[in-house]
Design a protein around this motif. Sequence first.
Motif, short mmCIF file in Angstrom:
data_model
loop_
_atom_site.label_atom_id
_atom_site.label_comp_id
_atom_site.label_asym_id
_atom_site.label_seq_id
_atom_site.Cartn_x
_atom_site.Cartn_y
_atom_site.Cartn_z
N ASP A 1 56.37 72.12 44.19
CA ASP A 1 56.71 72.59 42.84
C ASP A 1 55.50 72.74 41.94
OD1 ASP A 1 59.41 72.70 43.46
OD2 ASP A 1 59.82 70.64 42.78
N SER A 2 54.55 71.81 42.02
CA SER A 2 53.39 71.87 41.13
C SER A 2 52.49 73.06 41.48
CB SER A 2 52.59 70.57 41.21
OG SER A 2 52.09 70.35 42.52
N LEU A 3 52.36 73.39 42.75
CA LEU A 3 51.58 74.57 43.13
C LEU A 3 52.34 75.85 42.80
CD1 LEU A 3 50.16 73.42 46.60
CD2 LEU A 3 48.97 73.51 44.40
N SER A 4 53.65 75.83 42.98
CA SER A 4 54.47 76.99 42.62
C SER A 4 54.38 77.29 41.13
CB SER A 4 55.93 76.73 43.02
OG SER A 4 56.77 77.74 42.53
N ALA A 5 54.32 76.25 40.31
CA ALA A 5 54.24 76.44 38.86
C ALA A 5 52.93 77.11 38.43
CB ALA A 5 54.40 75.10 38.15
N ARG A 6 51.89 77.05 39.27
CA ARG A 6 50.61 77.67 38.95
C ARG A 6 50.55 79.13 39.36
NH1 ARG A 6 46.81 73.41 41.83
NH2 ARG A 6 45.33 75.13 41.65
#
Length: 309
Positions: free
Chosen positions: A198-203
Amino acid sequence: MKHLLLIGVIITSAAGLHAQDKTIQNLQTEGSKNIKKDAADTAKKTWKTGGLFSINASQASLSNWSAGGDDFSMALTAYLNGYAFYKHGKHYWDNTLDINFGYVNTTSLGARKNDDRVDYLTKYGYELNSKLSLATLFNFRTQMLRGYTYDKDVKTFASTFLAPAYVTLSLGIDYRPVKNLSIFVSPVSSRWIIVKDDSLSARGIYGVDTGKHSINEMGAYVTVNYSAKLNDIVTYKGRLDLFSNYKHNPQNVDLYMTNLFAVKLSRVLSATWSLDLIYDDDTKLFGPDKNSAGLQMKSVIGAGLLVKF
């Protein structure tokens, strides 16, 4: 009359002995013949399996060393390649699995990985002639552990398992002009880029839209695979993948290339050199503004244990 009877007995006995000799000779002849194998016994094997495992390690310690350096450093690299090839008539099915992992630990930098790759390739083909085949291909590529980029003292989370992951499905022509060389060309291929974290997707990195976990690309795909024993001590294994996305900047071709040279030093010891090159137009993590694509290169040289199975 008695003489005639005696002569008859002698002749009959001699004939019997001769017949026995003939029988014994025939038995000996039959017993010495080689047993002919059934056609099933001489049929070629349909499966060919094997692989290669390499592990290299180094460690250094310094104490009161005037020239400077880290007090402690350790590096470990491991490589595993397994293959299973099936061939029966005009049908063949090739499977390869490559796993790379590298780890380094120093006093000043701490522990970090410097190599991490899982790459599975499977290809089924039907031969049209001795060199050309119709084929379908599936490829899955990702990494195992969390990875970071380092800019001075700043550590930035960059990857993990299935983030990113690349899945390619292709239908095309497989050309095999010589032994151990395969050139697969597909004008219609589907590639998925997956960013599960999720944190990489948010970027919004790796070409996947912000907040999304995957994207599908349609394009042309070429993969060239080659392996050979260059001489008595040097072997080579290489692969080149090219992908052009029809939907977005098709002129900017993505490149993925791996090379592995292994030099045999003894029965189980070897020196290895791996060189990987990657260019992905959607991976914009480089340049002064950290928002540009660039050629990625990784070179690893080591010496250690090499086992073929």
